[in-house]
Design an enzyme around this catalytic site. Structure first.
Site, PDB file in Angstrom:
ATOM      1  N   THR A   1       0.821  -1.218   0.000  1.00 43.83           N
ATOM      2  CA  THR A   1       0.000   0.000   0.000  1.00 43.83           C
ATOM      3  C   THR A   1       0.855   1.268   0.000  1.00 43.83           C
ATOM      4  O   THR A   1       0.331   2.370  -0.013  1.00 43.83           O
ATOM      5  CB  THR A   1      -0.900   0.023   1.256  1.00 43.83           C
ATOM      6  OG1 THR A   1      -0.050  -0.192   2.402  1.00 43.83           O
ATOM      7  CG2 THR A   1      -1.965  -1.052   1.205  1.00 43.83           C
ATOM      8  N   GLY A   2       2.161   1.122   0.030  1.00 42.55           N
ATOM      9  CA  GLY A   2       3.047   2.290   0.113  1.00 42.55           C
ATOM     10  C   GLY A   2       3.341   2.900  -1.247  1.00 42.55           C
ATOM     11  O   GLY A   2       2.904   2.400  -2.297  1.00 42.55           O
TER      12      GLY A   2
ATOM     13  N   VAL B   1       6.184   3.001  -2.836  1.00 40.62           N
ATOM     14  CA  VAL B   1       6.968   2.075  -3.662  1.00 40.62           C
ATOM     15  C   VAL B   1       6.104   0.879  -4.054  1.00 40.62           C
ATOM     16  O   VAL B   1       6.114   0.445  -5.211  1.00 40.62           O
ATOM     17  CB  VAL B   1       8.250   1.612  -2.925  1.00 40.62           C
ATOM     18  CG1 VAL B   1       9.001   0.580  -3.759  1.00 40.62           C
ATOM     19  CG2 VAL B   1       9.161   2.798  -2.614  1.00 40.62           C
TER      20      VAL B   1
ATOM     21  N   ARG C   1      -3.099  -1.826   9.539  1.00 43.33           N
ATOM     22  CA  ARG C   1      -3.705  -0.536   9.181  1.00 43.33           C
ATOM     23  C   ARG C   1      -4.452  -0.583   7.855  1.00 43.33           C
ATOM     24  O   ARG C   1      -5.488   0.036   7.708  1.00 43.33           O
ATOM     25  CB  ARG C   1      -2.626   0.554   9.074  1.00 43.33           C
ATOM     26  CG  ARG C   1      -2.058   1.021  10.378  1.00 43.33           C
ATOM     27  CD  ARG C   1      -1.055   2.147  10.132  1.00 43.33           C
ATOM     28  NE  ARG C   1       0.150   1.670   9.433  1.00 43.33           N
ATOM     29  CZ  ARG C   1       1.228   1.179  10.047  1.00 43.33           C
ATOM     30  NH1 ARG C   1       1.263   1.122  11.364  1.00 43.33           N
ATOM     31  NH2 ARG C   1       2.275   0.756   9.361  1.00 43.33           N
TER      32      ARG C   1
ATOM     33  N   ARG D   1      21.929  -4.113   2.656  1.00 45.01           N
ATOM     34  CA  ARG D   1      22.722  -3.654   1.506  1.00 45.01           C
ATOM     35  C   ARG D   1      24.222  -3.826   1.654  1.00 45.01           C
ATOM     36  O   ARG D   1      24.908  -4.155   0.692  1.00 45.01           O
ATOM     37  CB  ARG D   1      22.434  -2.170   1.214  1.00 45.01           C
ATOM     38  CG  ARG D   1      21.080  -1.935   0.610  1.00 45.01           C
ATOM     39  CD  ARG D   1      20.877  -0.457   0.323  1.00 45.01           C
ATOM     40  NE  ARG D   1      19.476  -0.208   0.024  1.00 45.01           N
ATOM     41  CZ  ARG D   1      18.834   0.908   0.340  1.00 45.01           C
ATOM     42  NH1 ARG D   1      19.471   1.898   0.943  1.00 45.01           N
ATOM     43  NH2 ARG D   1      17.566   1.035   0.040  1.00 45.01           N
TER      44      ARG D   1
ATOM     45  N   CYS E   1      17.582   4.980  -3.620  1.00 45.51           N
ATOM     46  CA  CYS E   1      17.140   5.642  -4.854  1.00 45.51           C
ATOM     47  C   CYS E   1      18.192   6.608  -5.427  1.00 45.51           C
ATOM     48  O   CYS E   1      18.416   6.633  -6.638  1.00 45.51           O
ATOM     49  CB  CYS E   1      15.827   6.381  -4.603  1.00 45.51           C
ATOM     50  SG  CYS E   1      15.682   7.075  -2.956  1.00 45.51           S
TER      51      CYS E   1
ATOM     52  N   SER F   1       8.525  12.158  -2.184  1.00 40.47           N
ATOM     53  CA  SER F   1       8.003  10.787  -2.321  1.00 40.47           C
ATOM     54  C   SER F   1       9.025   9.763  -1.833  1.00 40.47           C
ATOM     55  O   SER F   1       8.657   8.649  -1.465  1.00 40.47           O
ATOM     56  CB  SER F   1       7.598  10.488  -3.761  1.00 40.47           C
ATOM     57  OG  SER F   1       8.711  10.629  -4.617  1.00 40.47           O
ATOM     58  N   GLY F   2      10.298  10.141  -1.799  1.00 40.17           N
ATOM     59  CA  GLY F   2      11.332   9.253  -1.262  1.00 40.17           C
ATOM     60  C   GLY F   2      11.134   8.963   0.213  1.00 40.17           C
ATOM     61  O   GLY F   2      11.693   8.010   0.741  1.00 40.17           O
TER      62      GLY F   2
ATOM     63  N   ARG G   1      16.511  17.524   0.929  1.00 39.76           N
ATOM     64  CA  ARG G   1      15.094  17.311   0.571  1.00 39.76           C
ATOM     65  C   ARG G   1      14.532  18.619   0.026  1.00 39.76           C
ATOM     66  O   ARG G   1      14.736  19.679   0.632  1.00 39.76           O
ATOM     67  CB  ARG G   1      14.322  16.895   1.833  1.00 39.76           C
ATOM     68  CG  ARG G   1      12.910  16.428   1.539  1.00 39.76           C
ATOM     69  CD  ARG G   1      12.857  15.074   0.894  1.00 39.76           C
ATOM     70  NE  ARG G   1      13.224  14.015   1.822  1.00 39.76           N
ATOM     71  CZ  ARG G   1      13.422  12.752   1.468  1.00 39.76           C
ATOM     72  NH1 ARG G   1      13.287  12.371   0.212  1.00 39.76           N
ATOM     73  NH2 ARG G   1      13.772  11.846   2.364  1.00 39.76           N
TER      74      ARG G   1
ATOM     75  N   HIS H   1      14.053  12.633  -8.263  1.00 41.34           N
ATOM     76  CA  HIS H   1      15.249  13.132  -7.578  1.00 41.34           C
ATOM     77  C   HIS H   1      16.212  13.714  -8.627  1.00 41.34           C
ATOM     78  O   HIS H   1      16.427  13.114  -9.689  1.00 41.34           O
ATOM     79  CB  HIS H   1      16.003  11.991  -6.871  1.00 41.34           C
ATOM     80  CG  HIS H   1      15.338  11.455  -5.644  1.00 41.34           C
ATOM     81  ND1 HIS H   1      14.153  11.922  -5.131  1.00 41.34           N
ATOM     82  CD2 HIS H   1      15.736  10.458  -4.790  1.00 41.34           C
ATOM     83  CE1 HIS H   1      13.848  11.251  -4.031  1.00 41.34           C
ATOM     84  NE2 HIS H   1      14.787  10.349  -3.805  1.00 41.34           N
TER      85      HIS H   1
END
Ligand code: NAP
Ligand code: 3JM
Length: 340
Positions: A14-15, A17, A42, A102, A133, A163-164, A239, A246
């Site tokens: 639902t996010g 991404v 949620r 990562r 990203c 949006s990041g 930001r 971006h």
């Protein structure tokens, strides 16, 4: 025998991404058998569309991965820390969008245009990490230049969209703009300061030496992806009040001299790059043009005469697509083509 279809789970469906994951899987005709959409309590029970069908969002649980071939995670680091190993134990291959795995040496960190060969190492842990990203779009532009002339130093400053930081952050920018136009008090939740009509030089938490975690992610991930552990690099991540896309100012020094013309010729042929560099016609990369595109846009290419072999670039991409969902799905495509 090769499967015709693969069961796919999207964790964090639902996010911001997660939504792009569904779009990209559908658009690219990924051979999805069952699509399992997972989120928290949620939003469980919500229905989301995939290929014209409504699919019910389920609560992420230990048993959610039975029968899942590929699990695409984008629900934050703590969710990946707990559930990625559970998914692997159930037989899924995980493509993880968070920072959690990562930098682990036995987890491949992959941008297909740059180091697709690393995907084979998924076998170590059953996990492939998707970079940050801001790292992804930068290395797509840098790799072909590195191959041609060996990059010795990178100085990057980012202009990262809200949006990041997820759905709520996009909502926060909208609400602040509206509040400011209507003489109401602004609310701050996702960002430490007003983001509307402002630039905040602070993404993720502050760590040692005055750097933010976002800046250190960019430096460490770039070194790992390019296989250059001692690449000299510094980053400032900012930001900006842009909803999506971006932008990055990237200054590099190369070992071999390249002219601006050489760099343009290299990038014109580079996989995943769209050269947008006709300043005489006011053509250069911009966030509003990158949104919805798969490519990383590169322009404003010019020589930096303050050092012997310096080049400046302006690099822009859709952070939710190439910066997250598209890169993950491209990894999954190679996984099913070559490995599963
Ligand atoms: P977002 O819009 O805030 O969405 C977060 C998603 O995670 C929602 O689907 C949410 O479900 C789910 N979630 C949160 N806590 C959960 C839990 N305990 N159990 C199950 N699901 C949970 O954030 P986003 O922008 O999509 O980013 C998600 C993650 O992807 C980030 O935290 C980051 O690690 C990674 N990432 C983001 C970007 C980017 O550009 N945005 C890039 C690379 C990586 P509910 O609807 O139930 O709350
Ligand atoms: C992009 O763990 C969390 O709460 C997620 C923080 C986050 C990350 C991250 O560190 O995984 C938000 C947005 C990223 C990222 O891609 O590194």
């Amino acid at each position: 025998m090769k499967k015709e279809k693969y069961n796919v789970a999207v964790v964090g469906a639902t996010g911001a991404v997660g939504e792009q994951m569904r779009e990209v899987l559908e658009e690219r005709l990924f051979p999805v058998g069952e699509l399992r959409l997972l989120a928290s309590e949620r939003s469980a029970g919500q229905f989301l569309e995939f290929r014209g069908k409504q699919i019910r969002v389920e609560v992420l649980k230990e048993y959610s991965f039975q029968g899942v071939d590929i699990a695409l995670f984008s629900a934050g680091g703590s969710v990946s820390a707990k559930f990625a190993p559970i998914a692997v134990a159930a037989g899924s291959v995980v493509v993880d969008n968070t920072a959690h795995f990562r930098m682990e040496p036995d987890v491949p960190l992959v941008v297909p245009e740059v180091n697709a060969q690393e995907i084979a190492r998924y076998k170590n842990r059953g996990i492939i990490a998707n970079p940050n990203c801001s790292t992804i779009q930068m290395v797509v532009a840098l790799k072909p230049i590195h191959d041609a002339a060996r990059i010795r130093r990178v100085v990057v400053s980012t202009y990262q969209s809200v949006s990041g930081a997820g759905r709520m952050a996009m909502e926060e920018l909208s609400q602040q703009v509206s509040a400011l136009f209507n003489g109401r008090e602004i609310k701050k939740r996702k960002f430490p300061h007003q983001i509307a009509f402002n630039c905040i030089p602070h993404i993720d938490v502050f760590l040692d030496g005055g750097y933010t975690k976002e800046e250190l992610k960019m430096i460490n991930e770039t070194r790992k992806i390019l296989g250059e552990p001692s690449l000299r690099m510094t980053a400032t991540t900012v930001r900006v009040p842009v909803f999506c896309g971006h932008s990055e100012s990237v200054n590099i020094e190369t070992e071999k001299k390249l002219t601006a013309k050489d760099v343009k010729a290299i990038l014109r042929e580079a996989p995943g790059v769209l050269l947008c560099d006709e300043p005489e016609k006011n053509i250069y990369p911009m966030a509003i043009d990158a949104v919805g595109k798969d490519e990383t846009l590169v322009g404003r290419i010019r020589e930096d005469d303050s050092v012997p072999n310096g080049i400046n670039l302006w690099v822009v991409a859709d952070n939710l697509r190439k910066g997250a969902a598209l890169n993950a799905v491209q990894i999954a495509e190679i996984l099913i083509r070559d490995h599963l």
